[in-house]
Design a protein around this motif. Sequence first.
Motif, PDB file in Angstrom:
ATOM      1  N   VAL A  79       0.840  -1.197   0.000  1.00 50.69           N
ATOM      2  CA  VAL A  79       0.000   0.000   0.000  1.00 50.69           C
ATOM      3  C   VAL A  79       0.877   1.251   0.000  1.00 50.69           C
ATOM      4  O   VAL A  79       0.659   2.198  -0.743  1.00 50.69           O
ATOM      5  N   GLN A  80       1.934   1.202   0.803  1.00 45.43           N
ATOM      6  CA  GLN A  80       2.830   2.343   0.928  1.00 45.43           C
ATOM      7  C   GLN A  80       3.552   2.623  -0.397  1.00 45.43           C
ATOM      8  O   GLN A  80       3.620   3.759  -0.854  1.00 45.43           O
ATOM      9  N   MET A  81       4.080   1.556  -1.016  1.00 45.53           N
ATOM     10  CA  MET A  81       4.810   1.729  -2.272  1.00 45.53           C
ATOM     11  C   MET A  81       3.878   2.163  -3.394  1.00 45.53           C
ATOM     12  O   MET A  81       4.276   2.879  -4.306  1.00 45.53           O
ATOM     13  N   ARG A  82       2.622   1.706  -3.304  1.00 46.45           N
ATOM     14  CA  ARG A  82       1.642   2.072  -4.307  1.00 46.45           C
ATOM     15  C   ARG A  82       1.480   3.589  -4.325  1.00 46.45           C
ATOM     16  O   ARG A  82       1.514   4.226  -5.373  1.00 46.45           O
ATOM     17  N   VAL A  83       1.361   4.132  -3.138  1.00 45.96           N
ATOM     18  CA  VAL A  83       1.209   5.586  -3.033  1.00 45.96           C
ATOM     19  C   VAL A  83       2.467   6.272  -3.561  1.00 45.96           C
ATOM     20  O   VAL A  83       2.398   7.266  -4.288  1.00 45.96           O
ATOM     21  N   GLU A  84       3.627   5.696  -3.220  1.00 48.19           N
ATOM     22  CA  GLU A  84       4.881   6.309  -3.672  1.00 48.19           C
ATOM     23  C   GLU A  84       5.005   6.306  -5.184  1.00 48.19           C
ATOM     24  O   GLU A  84       5.451   7.284  -5.786  1.00 48.19           O
ATOM     25  N   ILE A  85       4.620   5.189  -5.780  1.00 51.94           N
ATOM     26  CA  ILE A  85       4.711   5.096  -7.242  1.00 51.94           C
ATOM     27  C   ILE A  85       3.805   6.142  -7.880  1.00 51.94           C
ATOM     28  O   ILE A  85       4.189   6.847  -8.809  1.00 51.94           O
ATOM     29  N   LYS A  86       2.621   6.235  -7.358  1.00 48.65           N
ATOM     30  CA  LYS A  86       1.648   7.199  -7.887  1.00 48.65           C
ATOM     31  C   LYS A  86       2.217   8.622  -7.795  1.00 48.65           C
ATOM     32  O   LYS A  86       2.189   9.384  -8.755  1.00 48.65           O
ATOM     33  N   ARG A  87       2.747   8.944  -6.617  1.00 50.95           N
ATOM     34  CA  ARG A  87       3.279  10.283  -6.386  1.00 50.95           C
ATOM     35  C   ARG A  87       4.443  10.568  -7.338  1.00 50.95           C
ATOM     36  O   ARG A  87       4.537  11.618  -7.961  1.00 50.95           O
ATOM     37  N   LEU A  88       5.303   9.552  -7.469  1.00 49.66           N
ATOM     38  CA  LEU A  88       6.486   9.679  -8.310  1.00 49.66           C
ATOM     39  C   LEU A  88       6.095   9.907  -9.766  1.00 49.66           C
ATOM     40  O   LEU A  88       6.656  10.760 -10.453  1.00 49.66           O
ATOM     41  N   GLN A  89       5.115   9.137 -10.217  1.00 50.15           N
ATOM     42  CA  GLN A  89       4.708   9.256 -11.608  1.00 50.15           C
ATOM     43  C   GLN A  89       4.125  10.642 -11.863  1.00 50.15           C
ATOM     44  O   GLN A  89       4.377  11.248 -12.896  1.00 50.15           O
ATOM     45  N   GLU A  90       3.364  11.136 -10.891  1.00 53.65           N
ATOM     46  CA  GLU A  90       2.781  12.463 -11.080  1.00 53.65           C
ATOM     47  C   GLU A  90       3.861  13.532 -11.077  1.00 53.65           C
ATOM     48  O   GLU A  90       3.823  14.479 -11.851  1.00 53.65           O
ATOM     49  N   ARG A  91       4.863  13.331 -10.233  1.00 51.00           N
ATOM     50  CA  ARG A  91       5.928  14.312 -10.127  1.00 51.00           C
ATOM     51  C   ARG A  91       6.781  14.338 -11.389  1.00 51.00           C
ATOM     52  O   ARG A  91       7.132  15.393 -11.897  1.00 51.00           O
ATOM     53  N   LEU A  92       7.119  13.145 -11.896  1.00 52.33           N
ATOM     54  CA  LEU A  92       7.997  13.087 -13.056  1.00 52.33           C
ATOM     55  C   LEU A  92       7.229  13.239 -14.359  1.00 52.33           C
ATOM     56  O   LEU A  92       7.793  13.607 -15.380  1.00 52.33           O
ATOM     57  N   GLY A  93       5.938  12.896 -14.325  1.00 52.31           N
ATOM     58  CA  GLY A  93       5.109  13.034 -15.517  1.00 52.31           C
ATOM     59  C   GLY A  93       5.545  12.174 -16.686  1.00 52.31           C
ATOM     60  O   GLY A  93       5.412  12.551 -17.837  1.00 52.31           O
ATOM     61  N   ILE A  94       6.094  11.000 -16.372  1.00 51.41           N
ATOM     62  CA  ILE A  94       6.559  10.128 -17.441  1.00 51.41           C
ATOM     63  C   ILE A  94       5.468   9.113 -17.791  1.00 51.41           C
ATOM     64  O   ILE A  94       4.869   8.510 -16.897  1.00 51.41           O
ATOM     65  N   THR A  95       5.220   8.964 -19.074  1.00 49.31           N
ATOM     66  CA  THR A  95       4.246   7.990 -19.546  1.00 49.31           C
ATOM     67  C   THR A  95       4.553   6.622 -18.948  1.00 49.31           C
ATOM     68  O   THR A  95       5.683   6.166 -19.003  1.00 49.31           O
ATOM     69  N   SER A  96       3.540   5.975 -18.362  1.00 48.03           N
ATOM     70  CA  SER A  96       3.808   4.713 -17.678  1.00 48.03           C
ATOM     71  C   SER A  96       2.821   3.638 -18.091  1.00 48.03           C
ATOM     72  O   SER A  96       1.643   3.907 -18.304  1.00 48.03           O
TER      73      SER A  96
END
Lengths: 285, 362
Positions: free
Chosen positions: B170-187
């Motif tokens: 659950v924790q990493m899920r949130v981190e991945i989401k946050r990271l993707q939004e921050r970097l804005g890289i197509t995933s």
Amino acid sequence: MVESRRWLIWLTHGILLLGVAVVAFPIYVTFVASTHSLQDVVQSPMPVLPGGELVANYLQALAEGLGEGAGTQSIGAGRMMLNSLVMALGIAFGKIAISIIAAFAIVYFRFPFRMAAFWLIFFTLMLPVEVRILPTYQVVADLGMLDSYAGLTIPLIASATATFMFRQVFLAVPDELTEAARIDGAGPLRFFWDVLLPLSRTNIAALFVILFIYGWNQYLWPLLITTDQSLLTIVIGINRMLEVGDDQAEWQIVMATTMLAMIPPILVVVAMQKLFVKGLVETEK
Amino acid sequence: MAKVSLRSVRKSYGATKVIHGVDCEIADGEFLVVVGPSGCGKSTLLRMVAGLESITEGEIAIGERVVNALEPAERDIAMVFQNYALYPHMSVFDNMAYGLKIRRLSKDEIRRRVEEAAGILELGALLDRKPRQLSGGQRQRVAMGRAIVREPSVFLFDEPLSNLDAKLRVQMRVEIKRLQERLGITSLYVTHDQVEAMTLGHRLLVLSEGVVEQLGAPIELYEKPATRFVAGFIGSPSMNFLETKLTDDGRHVVLPGGDTLALDGAAAAANGTSPGRPVTLGIRPEHLEIVEESRASAHLTVELVEQLGADSLIHGRLGDESGPAMTVRLQGIHAPGSGESLPLLAMPAHIHLFDPESGVRV
């Protein structure tokens, strides 16, 4: 099983000590014999404590062996050990190099007759040196490699066992690691050098120990392939020292040479022991 | 930064077809989750984008470039593997730097990028460690770091969280989401876990046996599943299904035991043309209510109750003990006894009807 009865402790230790004694006593006798003069060694009973000729005997063994007196012209144990060392190292490094590359090809590349190649290598497991010794001798002789270091080492280098072992090691490397390397842009050679080789480090060490001792102890092949005195390996050399006909064998020198012959394998085992054990038991990749 | 286009992508191994034609555009900066049960071909699809599997038919383009014939390293992607695939003999720093070294970046640039990624992922103190000295969550972060330092146009995730324990996931899920939004890289993210899919993705692609069942925003999939498969796959506990038929006027469905259940206007109107046809009725456990006897449309015979604290899951059978299985999700703590009969109301607006043969929504 954990037992804590007192007499059991004595019994188990007694058995262990007995085992150690059985192995160690002949070596001790050899050592004692190598420190006396010939007269002391051949008298009965033989002395049980080391004598005072140690330095003289070992110097003679190393430098000149039995000397000119033994009929054939003789070379010292130093030269023989050098020959053995060249042969053992040549075989160990050669086998490791050839078989790790062969295993790399078989595991990671799809080429025609890949499985055929693998099974051919596998079948040679069933053919030890002794079985193919005559044809191999013929080949080596035709190639003019008799009485040379090349003749001593090259025919013994091909190794199904080592190839097979590296194959298993490589198969245990997760596919994802290969894929991660591909995504990182590592070509096959780069991957081999940067990933596979470091991962097989402990296996290479274990194999090196086994192969070094295998090479050092070779008897039949060097016996056949060398007639030149200067190429005698130490194992053959010791045997030659005993072929004295009716003369008295110079036991103190023979024993000193034997002790010397044992040293390099021991050094290799001691130096590599940590890696060796790791290589045999490690499962984590 | 780039969009990814899949154009009628197919994959077969010999005669076995694994992917039956996937068409999909992933917009620049979008987070698309491919979700499906194991063996549905979702990982194969991802690996085709990565270049680890060949493409049997169709075309994959990253940006404007068709990448079918390119090596993985040339596709400008980075991938996070399920088992992390870290190089066990290299330190955390070297693991992240390896790809950059091969690309012959300068030492300073490598150091700058690795330290920046380590900063984002809070790996700064671990750069000298070997992977085996790290915990699962830390390894996961290193794997992400290795992807970030490449500064790719596309991130590919292959079930990156499935080796972690529930809490860390659950924790990493949130981190991945946050990271993707921050970097804005197509995933592009592959998972079999529908909760992960719902929470992470801007859009979801539901795959079953190599066929795209539905492509859409998470809530769209939840509210309007296009097929029975999607309806059953999205949502937990999964939707209740009931094989039944429409009444002759097309405005009601027949329940076991002969009762009828009124459909709301829209559903009724759509079905007005085919009265009497057999349908599969679907209703989510959270859209069933326990009501007073007079409003009840059916009864549930209780078999088992699962208390979750915030919710109670009541498993039982519709009608008597021989009726079809049904699960009801109630808010708060409820503890009806086994064998008890509860009056049940299905919220009409949340009833889904599917064709029993094709599974398509009607």
